[in-house]
Write a protein that holds these residues in place. Sequence first.
Motif, PDB file in Angstrom:
ATOM      1  N   TYR A 264      -0.559   6.130   6.779  1.00  0.00           N
ATOM      2  CA  TYR A 264       0.336   5.691   5.707  1.00  0.00           C
ATOM      3  C   TYR A 264       1.290   6.805   5.263  1.00  0.00           C
ATOM      4  O   TYR A 264       2.443   6.537   4.914  1.00  0.00           O
ATOM      5  CB  TYR A 264      -0.472   5.165   4.513  1.00  0.00           C
ATOM      6  CG  TYR A 264      -0.870   3.725   4.675  1.00  0.00           C
ATOM      7  CD1 TYR A 264       0.003   2.698   4.326  1.00  0.00           C
ATOM      8  CD2 TYR A 264      -2.103   3.387   5.218  1.00  0.00           C
ATOM      9  CE1 TYR A 264      -0.355   1.369   4.490  1.00  0.00           C
ATOM     10  CE2 TYR A 264      -2.472   2.056   5.390  1.00  0.00           C
ATOM     11  CZ  TYR A 264      -1.593   1.049   5.023  1.00  0.00           C
ATOM     12  OH  TYR A 264      -1.937  -0.272   5.197  1.00  0.00           O
TER      13      TYR A 264
ATOM     14  N   TRP B 191      -7.093   2.846  -2.456  1.00  0.00           N
ATOM     15  CA  TRP B 191      -7.970   1.855  -1.844  1.00  0.00           C
ATOM     16  C   TRP B 191      -9.227   1.714  -2.688  1.00  0.00           C
ATOM     17  O   TRP B 191      -9.541   2.579  -3.504  1.00  0.00           O
ATOM     18  CB  TRP B 191      -8.359   2.283  -0.424  1.00  0.00           C
ATOM     19  CG  TRP B 191      -7.248   2.171   0.556  1.00  0.00           C
ATOM     20  CD1 TRP B 191      -6.884   1.079   1.290  1.00  0.00           C
ATOM     21  CD2 TRP B 191      -6.343   3.223   0.953  1.00  0.00           C
ATOM     22  NE1 TRP B 191      -5.814   1.369   2.104  1.00  0.00           N
ATOM     23  CE2 TRP B 191      -5.462   2.670   1.915  1.00  0.00           C
ATOM     24  CE3 TRP B 191      -6.188   4.554   0.578  1.00  0.00           C
ATOM     25  CZ2 TRP B 191      -4.442   3.428   2.505  1.00  0.00           C
ATOM     26  CZ3 TRP B 191      -5.181   5.300   1.153  1.00  0.00           C
ATOM     27  CH2 TRP B 191      -4.328   4.737   2.110  1.00  0.00           C
TER      28      TRP B 191
ATOM     29  N   THR C 134       0.822  -1.204   0.000  1.00  0.00           N
ATOM     30  CA  THR C 134       0.000   0.000   0.000  1.00  0.00           C
ATOM     31  C   THR C 134       0.859   1.258   0.000  1.00  0.00           C
ATOM     32  O   THR C 134       0.502   2.260  -0.635  1.00  0.00           O
ATOM     33  CB  THR C 134      -0.958   0.012   1.206  1.00  0.00           C
ATOM     34  OG1 THR C 134      -1.781  -1.160   1.163  1.00  0.00           O
ATOM     35  CG2 THR C 134      -1.859   1.237   1.182  1.00  0.00           C
TER      36      THR C 134
END
Length: 243
Positions: free
Chosen positions: A211, A196, A170
Amino acid sequence: MPKSHLSKEKRAAILVVDDRKEALKLLRDSLEQSNYEVFTAETGEEALIKLDQYSIDLVVLDLGLPITKMSGMEVCRRIRSERKESRLPIIVLSARGDKNTIVQALDLGADDYVTKPFDEEEFTARVKALLRRSNPTDSTDTILIRGPFVVDQAQKSVQRGGQEVQLKRTEYKLFELFMMHPRQTLPYETIIRRVWNAHDQNADEHRIQVYIHHLRQKIEVDPRQPQFITTVHGVGYRFEVGE
């Protein structure tokens, strides 16, 4: 002029759409000084006609066209819906810098959003960057180079200053998105949709912030004072790297 892809043999042709003559002249002069061929249109209808008449490589579109005619948003939508195979880059200009306007323009297919007033040098740099990205050579289709960073999209690898940066899946998708849109404000909604699944109930601003924190730890010299991934408060993030 027959329609064709941008090549080294011809100057890039840019269509500037604005209902104010003084704004058209200012943008035309600036772009012509950078050796671009410039066409202008004062209405959305005229813009669509010129797109059919000429081989345009990039559109600079003011969102503040008269609402009694075809709006700037509608022009953007028409370009994308009627030219689905086109990679034609679109930079939208607006005096409105609110989050909803930015998100709407990007969702309609705009590649970049510039809020007025803007720095002329930065504006022309964005034009140049978009033209480069829209016309990649075969040898660089999977390689992105921005500042000290190199992303190999085929290998899904990242290097900074020649040193490999270990990113999780990710983190890589997030960083790749930034590399594909340097010096552009990416709203939270856009990041969620691109990184996402839009239906992921766990994807929210807080998750993005987590993140971003991890990514900064890996790519920034000083994560506490980020140089590359900067926060656009209330909107999203911006990757401050030139080409």
